[in-house]
Motif scaffolding. Structure first.
Motif, short mmCIF file in Angstrom:
data_model
loop_
_atom_site.label_atom_id
_atom_site.label_comp_id
_atom_site.label_asym_id
_atom_site.label_seq_id
_atom_site.Cartn_x
_atom_site.Cartn_y
_atom_site.Cartn_z
N LYS A 80 0.69 -1.06 0.23
CA LYS A 80 -0.28 0.26 0.32
C LYS A 80 0.55 1.39 -0.12
N ASP A 81 2.02 0.96 -0.22
CA ASP A 81 3.11 2.27 -0.29
C ASP A 81 3.06 2.97 1.14
N GLU A 82 3.17 2.30 2.19
CA GLU A 82 3.45 2.97 3.32
C GLU A 82 4.48 1.54 3.95
N GLN A 83 5.36 2.30 4.85
CA GLN A 83 5.77 1.07 5.68
C GLN A 83 5.72 1.56 7.31
N PRO A 84 6.94 -0.27 7.41
CA PRO A 84 5.78 -0.67 7.93
C PRO A 84 7.18 -0.76 9.18
N ILE A 85 7.49 -0.39 10.37
CA ILE A 85 7.97 -0.42 11.04
C ILE A 85 7.95 -1.55 12.26
N THR A 86 9.04 -2.69 11.93
CA THR A 86 9.15 -4.17 12.50
C THR A 86 10.19 -4.06 13.76
N HIS A 87 9.85 -5.36 14.74
CA HIS A 87 11.58 -6.28 15.29
C HIS A 87 10.74 -7.34 14.89
N ILE A 88 12.07 -8.16 15.21
CA ILE A 88 11.10 -9.78 15.73
C ILE A 88 11.38 -10.12 17.19
N LEU A 89 10.86 -10.42 18.09
CA LEU A 89 10.14 -11.13 19.31
C LEU A 89 11.18 -12.10 20.18
N ASN A 90 11.56 -11.85 21.03
CA ASN A 90 12.38 -13.23 21.27
C ASN A 90 11.39 -14.48 22.07
N ASP A 91 11.99 -15.10 22.74
CA ASP A 91 10.94 -16.15 23.02
C ASP A 91 9.86 -15.46 23.90
N GLU A 92 10.22 -15.14 25.22
CA GLU A 92 10.02 -14.60 26.38
C GLU A 92 8.80 -13.20 25.54
N GLU A 93 8.94 -12.53 25.23
CA GLU A 93 8.50 -11.51 24.43
C GLU A 93 7.54 -12.32 23.60
N TYR A 94 7.63 -13.23 23.01
CA TYR A 94 6.35 -13.72 21.77
C TYR A 94 5.38 -14.56 22.35
N LYS A 95 6.00 -15.52 23.24
CA LYS A 95 4.24 -15.89 24.48
C LYS A 95 3.62 -15.03 24.82
N SER A 96 4.16 -13.96 25.84
CA SER A 96 3.83 -12.33 25.85
C SER A 96 2.83 -11.77 24.90
N GLU A 97 3.34 -11.71 24.24
CA GLU A 97 2.73 -11.01 22.62
C GLU A 97 1.13 -12.04 22.91
N LEU A 98 1.68 -13.21 22.54
CA LEU A 98 0.11 -14.75 21.81
C LEU A 98 -0.86 -14.43 22.96
N GLU A 99 -0.43 -14.32 24.16
CA GLU A 99 -0.83 -14.59 25.29
C GLU A 99 -2.02 -13.42 25.84
N LYS A 100 -1.25 -11.82 25.12
CA LYS A 100 -2.20 -10.54 24.70
C LYS A 100 -3.52 -10.67 24.08
N LYS A 101 -3.09 -10.93 22.48
CA LYS A 101 -3.82 -10.94 21.21
C LYS A 101 -4.92 -12.11 21.67
N LEU A 102 -4.69 -13.72 22.19
CA LEU A 102 -5.79 -14.38 22.66
C LEU A 102 -6.51 -13.68 23.35
N LEU A 103 -6.59 -12.64 24.20
CA LEU A 103 -7.34 -12.18 24.45
C LEU A 103 -7.43 -10.92 23.89
N GLU A 104 -7.09 -10.57 23.22
CA GLU A 104 -8.19 -9.68 22.15
C GLU A 104 -8.88 -9.71 21.35
N GLU A 105 -8.43 -11.02 20.09
CA GLU A 105 -9.55 -11.66 19.82
C GLU A 105 -10.95 -12.65 21.29
N TYR A 106 -10.40 -12.50 22.04
CA TYR A 106 -11.50 -13.39 22.88
C TYR A 106 -12.92 -11.81 23.40
N ASN A 107 -11.69 -10.67 22.94
CA ASN A 107 -13.22 -9.47 23.61
C ASN A 107 -13.77 -9.39 22.02
N GLU A 108 -12.78 -9.84 20.68
CA GLU A 108 -13.61 -9.52 19.61
C GLU A 108 -14.65 -10.13 19.89
#
Length: 111
Positions: A20-48
């Protein structure tokens, strides 16, 4: 214009943003961060799931939850099939939720 998200996204989202001609700024999570963010995402999707009233949207949100469960299972060196097998065994032992039973209370003569 800058939009801040600071959240875990699906693997192809940066590519979609770039297309879409936009620039995403990203980084790769370590395993601990990844697990934490997955748990947050699960709660986000649950609420949706809870907030949606449209059947099609609800199925989409449930599908998102399955993807997150697959990723969380993978962190435990398991697959979605492993999770489903445990669910099957629990259903055999304790039943499912098909009968819509609502437990109000338990009365015991043992004090």
């Amino acid at each position: 214009m800058e939009r801040i998200y600071n959240k875990l996204v699906r693997d192809r989202i940066p590519e979609i943003i770039s297309n879409k001609d936009e620039q995403p700024i990203t980084h790769i999570l370590n395993d601990e961060e990844y697990k934490s963010e997955l748990e947050k995402k699960l709660l986000e999707e649950y609420n949706e799931v809870i907030e949606t009233t449209n059947s099609t949207d609800r199925i989409e949100e449930l599908a998102d939850m399955i993807e997150i469960i697959k990723a969380l299972a993978s962190l435990e060196d398991k697959t979605i099939e492993d999770v489903l097998e445990v669910a099957k065994q629990k259903a055999i032992k304790r039943g499912g939720f098909e009968e819509k039973i609502f437990l109000e209370k338990v009365i015991s003569d043992n004090n």
